[in-house]
Design an enzyme around this catalytic site. Structure first.
Site, PDB file in Angstrom:
ATOM      1  N   ASN A   1      -1.421  -6.599  18.331  1.00  0.00           N
ATOM      2  CA  ASN A   1      -2.436  -6.417  16.629  1.00  0.00           C
ATOM      3  C   ASN A   1      -2.390  -8.168  16.176  1.00  0.00           C
ATOM      4  OD1 ASN A   1      -3.520  -6.561  14.056  1.00  0.00           O
ATOM      5  ND2 ASN A   1      -3.033  -4.487  13.349  1.00  0.00           N
TER       6      ASN A   1
ATOM      7  N   ARG B   1      -6.735  -5.090  18.960  1.00  0.00           N
ATOM      8  CA  ARG B   1      -7.007  -5.229  17.203  1.00  0.00           C
ATOM      9  C   ARG B   1      -8.390  -6.129  17.300  1.00  0.00           C
ATOM     10  NH1 ARG B   1      -5.063  -4.752  11.238  1.00  0.00           N
ATOM     11  NH2 ARG B   1      -6.701  -4.370  10.737  1.00  0.00           N
TER      12      ARG B   1
ATOM     13  N   HIS C   1     -11.130  -2.103   8.499  1.00  0.00           N
ATOM     14  CA  HIS C   1     -10.785  -0.938   8.757  1.00  0.00           C
ATOM     15  C   HIS C   1     -10.941  -0.085   8.344  1.00  0.00           C
ATOM     16  CE1 HIS C   1      -8.091  -2.059   4.248  1.00  0.00           C
ATOM     17  NE2 HIS C   1      -7.455  -2.919   4.913  1.00  0.00           N
TER      18      HIS C   1
ATOM     19  N   HIS D   1      -8.303   3.817   1.737  1.00  0.00           N
ATOM     20  CA  HIS D   1      -7.577   2.995   2.661  1.00  0.00           C
ATOM     21  C   HIS D   1      -6.866   2.147   1.934  1.00  0.00           C
ATOM     22  CE1 HIS D   1      -5.207   1.141   6.107  1.00  0.00           C
ATOM     23  NE2 HIS D   1      -5.663  -0.019   5.589  1.00  0.00           N
TER      24      HIS D   1
ATOM     25  N   GLY E   1      -4.845  -4.489   1.527  1.00  0.00           N
ATOM     26  CA  GLY E   1      -5.829  -4.750   1.494  1.00  0.00           C
ATOM     27  C   GLY E   1      -6.426  -3.605   1.331  1.00  0.00           C
TER      28      GLY E   1
ATOM     29  N   ARG F   1      -6.096  -9.107  -3.900  1.00  0.00           N
ATOM     30  CA  ARG F   1      -7.657  -9.216  -3.534  1.00  0.00           C
ATOM     31  C   ARG F   1      -8.567  -9.082  -5.266  1.00  0.00           C
ATOM     32  NH1 ARG F   1      -8.288  -7.668   2.244  1.00  0.00           N
ATOM     33  NH2 ARG F   1      -6.610  -8.467   2.710  1.00  0.00           N
TER      34      ARG F   1
ATOM     35  N   ASP G   1       2.558  -4.931  -5.844  1.00  0.00           N
ATOM     36  CA  ASP G   1       3.813  -3.847  -4.762  1.00  0.00           C
ATOM     37  C   ASP G   1       3.622  -2.856  -6.549  1.00  0.00           C
ATOM     38  OD1 ASP G   1       5.450  -2.068  -3.796  1.00  0.00           O
ATOM     39  OD2 ASP G   1       5.883  -4.009  -2.742  1.00  0.00           O
TER      40      ASP G   1
ATOM     41  N   ARG H   1       5.190  -0.580  -5.934  1.00  0.00           N
ATOM     42  CA  ARG H   1       6.269   0.149  -6.337  1.00  0.00           C
ATOM     43  C   ARG H   1       6.839  -0.246  -7.704  1.00  0.00           C
ATOM     44  NH1 ARG H   1       8.290   0.324  -0.642  1.00  0.00           N
ATOM     45  NH2 ARG H   1       6.842  -1.219  -0.668  1.00  0.00           N
TER      46      ARG H   1
ATOM     47  N   GLU I   1      -0.269   7.063   0.737  1.00  0.00           N
ATOM     48  CA  GLU I   1       0.081   8.085   1.746  1.00  0.00           C
ATOM     49  C   GLU I   1       1.590   8.653   1.211  1.00  0.00           C
ATOM     50  OE1 GLU I   1       1.333   6.534   5.224  1.00  0.00           O
ATOM     51  OE2 GLU I   1      -0.611   5.968   5.988  1.00  0.00           O
TER      52      GLU I   1
ATOM     53  N   GLU J   1      -3.522   3.271  13.738  1.00  0.00           N
ATOM     54  CA  GLU J   1      -4.162   2.418  14.009  1.00  0.00           C
ATOM     55  C   GLU J   1      -4.201   1.737  15.265  1.00  0.00           C
ATOM     56  OE1 GLU J   1      -3.388   0.053  10.742  1.00  0.00           O
ATOM     57  OE2 GLU J   1      -6.097  -0.443  10.170  1.00  0.00           O
TER      58      GLU J   1
HETATM   59  P1  ADP Z   1      -0.667  -3.157   5.136  1.00  0.00           P
HETATM   60  O1  ADP Z   1      -1.902  -3.342   4.506  1.00  0.00           O
HETATM   61  O2  ADP Z   1      -0.006  -4.421   5.154  1.00  0.00           O
HETATM   62  O3  ADP Z   1      -0.345  -2.460   6.403  1.00  0.00           O
HETATM   63  P2  ADP Z   1       0.561  -1.155   4.138  1.00  0.00           P
HETATM   64  O4  ADP Z   1      -0.400  -0.422   4.141  1.00  0.00           O
HETATM   65  O5  ADP Z   1       1.708  -0.897   4.736  1.00  0.00           O
HETATM   66  O6  ADP Z   1       0.019  -2.734   3.507  1.00  0.00           O
HETATM   67  O7  ADP Z   1       0.690  -0.819   2.320  1.00  0.00           O
HETATM   68  C1  ADP Z   1       1.799  -1.355   1.483  1.00  0.00           C
HETATM   69  C2  ADP Z   1       1.617  -1.584  -0.076  1.00  0.00           C
HETATM   70  O8  ADP Z   1       1.741   0.147   0.322  1.00  0.00           O
HETATM   71  C3  ADP Z   1       2.889  -2.148  -1.127  1.00  0.00           C
HETATM   72  O9  ADP Z   1       2.543  -3.300  -0.829  1.00  0.00           O
HETATM   73  C4  ADP Z   1       2.736  -1.438  -1.892  1.00  0.00           C
HETATM   74  O10 ADP Z   1       1.891  -1.433  -2.981  1.00  0.00           O
HETATM   75  C5  ADP Z   1       2.589   0.375  -0.798  1.00  0.00           C
HETATM   76  N1  ADP Z   1       3.507   1.569  -1.209  1.00  0.00           N
HETATM   77  C6  ADP Z   1       4.251   1.311   0.276  1.00  0.00           C
HETATM   78  N2  ADP Z   1       5.274   2.790  -0.025  1.00  0.00           N
HETATM   79  C7  ADP Z   1       5.253   2.464  -1.336  1.00  0.00           C
HETATM   80  C8  ADP Z   1       5.953   3.960  -2.215  1.00  0.00           C
HETATM   81  N3  ADP Z   1       7.006   4.590  -2.120  1.00  0.00           N
HETATM   82  N4  ADP Z   1       5.071   3.788  -3.772  1.00  0.00           N
HETATM   83  C9  ADP Z   1       3.761   2.957  -4.210  1.00  0.00           C
HETATM   84  N5  ADP Z   1       3.424   2.371  -3.676  1.00  0.00           N
HETATM   85  C10 ADP Z   1       4.477   1.985  -2.150  1.00  0.00           C
END
Ligand code: ADP
Length: 378
Positions: free
Chosen positions: A7, A65, A154, A183, A187, A216, A260, A262, A311, A362
């Site tokens: 990927n 991918r 996606h 998703h 993104g 975005r 983020d 979190r 998730e 994926e």
């Molecule tokens: P990508 O699109 O780069 O594959 P991910 O699917 O890994 O990204 O998602 C990343 C985002 O998930 C982070 O920016 C964060 O906002 C969110 N995230 C990851 N862990 C947690 C958590 N425990 N609680 C809330 N948000 C989370």
């Protein structure tokens, strides 16, 4: 024999090595901040060579991918010169993504000439979208000439979690089903899937449209772009507007703090107004799309949350669904609280729609498609 899933992103390369027959993961890795693709790919190959007792010759295929396959690539393809040309012709539609995908393909073809190369497209899942959702209300001649349509992205992830959702729905899903997949990662996008066919998705011509994302903007009035470029709106250049909407907006721009979730949840609990605003705009947009797709599907059977936020964040899942009880979305609050990064049903009592958390995979999807193609070839 083994299968490599590659990927190649715009700045990172993720890869997973599978044992072909069993699907067991031999190794998973990532090269971050890639500037020289060939150098990074060379390093990945030499690491993999050390892991494979028979060396790289035991690599039977590489599954790539590919972000944009336009309307042309409805299914994964064995890559030959014609397919590669086709992927290249989609590059102008995805200037940020397809070039790195193509680098990966060309590198693998050169360095692993005995392995089959397979392209799995992020747009394929959405090629079933009917005309009313595929077309923007632009003059048809111009849209056709410049290929301006809703493509969606996606798709590998939406396809994977949709497939799992059908398995979890069991008998009920046979024949008729309506599934909404969310998703939510850096993104974010959603898909409405009716009887196994995607009928709408929130990302469009590019991955900028739709939900609020990490950096975005998602949906906005297109006139804002003109205004930003006018003297009254700050006389932003073309490139500055692109940067603003792709890298400085979304959760990051709204909060003035972080992209983020979190960080934002933590800041909100300390009373940070920007964080609270960002999360509420995020949840509101999500809720709006859930309702729209519920309508598009004439009532959904399942709602699925996946990717980093979907998730791992009970808060955002709850905020997206709260208030939709009269429409038949009822969450089991207690169960939802405990679910992080695992597959689980979080449907509450009396819910008409079943609600699931399904971790996306994926690479597994690309591995499966790759095996399917090379098996059919024999
Ligand atoms: P990508 O699109 O780069 O594959 P991910 O699917 O890994 O990204 O998602 C990343 C985002 O998930 C982070 O920016 C964060 O906002 C969110 N995230 C990851 N862990 C947690 C958590 N425990 N609680 C809330 N948000 C989370």
């Amino acid at each position: 024999m083994s299968i490599l899933v590659l990927n190649c992103g715009s700045s990172s390369i993720k890869f997973t090595l599978y044992e072909k027959e069993s699907g067991l993961i031999i190794h998973r890795g990532m090269e971050d901040r890639v500037t020289d693709y060939d150098q990074s790919l060379e390093k990945i190959l030499s690491d993999l060579e050390a892991l494979l007792p028979g060396g790289l010759l035991t690599l039977e295929a590489v599954g790539h991918r590919v972000v944009h396959g336009g309307r042309r690539f409805r299914h994964p393809h064995l890559i030959d010169a014609e397919v590669l040309e086709g992927v290249k012709s989609c590059t102008e539609l995805a200037p940020l993504h397809n070039p790195s995908n193509i680098r990966g393909i060309e590198f693998a073809a050169r360095r692993l000439p005995d392995a089959h190369q397979i392209a799995v497209f992020d747009t394929s899942f959405h090629t079933t979208i009917p005309p009313e959702a595929h077309h923007y209300a632009l003059p048809v001649k111009i849209a056709k000439k410049y290929r301006i349509h809703r493509y969606g992205f996606h798709g590998i992830s939406h396809g994977y979690v949709h497939g799992r959702a059908l398995q979890l729905l069991g008998d009920m899903s046979e024949g008729r089903s309506g599934v909404i997949t969310c998703h939510l990662g850096n993104g974010c996008s959603m898909a409405a899937v009716k009887n196994g066919r995607c009928v709408d998705t929130s990302m469009g011509f590019t991955p900028l449209e739709g939900l609020v994302m990490g950096t975005r903007s998602g949906d906005l009035d297109p006139a804002i772009v003109h205004y930003l470029m006018s003297p009254e709106g700050g006389a932003f250049t073309d490139e500055e507007v692109h940067d603003l909407l792709n890298r400085e907006s979304g959760l990051k721009g709204l909060s003035g703090l972080s992209s983020d979730v979190r960080d934002l949840l933590e800041a909100r609990s300390r009373g940070h107004a920007g964080a609270a605003l960002a999360l509420s705009v995020f949840a509101y947009r999500l809720k709006k799309y859930i309702c729209a797709y519920h309508g598009v599907l004439s009532g959904a059977d399942a709602l699925v949350f996946t990717a980093g936020i979907g998730e791992n964040s009970p808060e955002m899942r709850a905020e997206a669904v709260t208030g939709l009880e009269p429409l038949g979305f009822v969450l089991d609050g207690e169960k939802n609280e405990g679910v992080r990064g695992v597959e689980e049903e979080i449907t509450g009592p009396g819910s008409k729609v079943r609600i699931f958390v399904i971790p996306t995979d994926e690479d597994l999807m690309i591995y499966r498609e790759t095996v399917k193609i090379i098996s059919a070839k024999r």
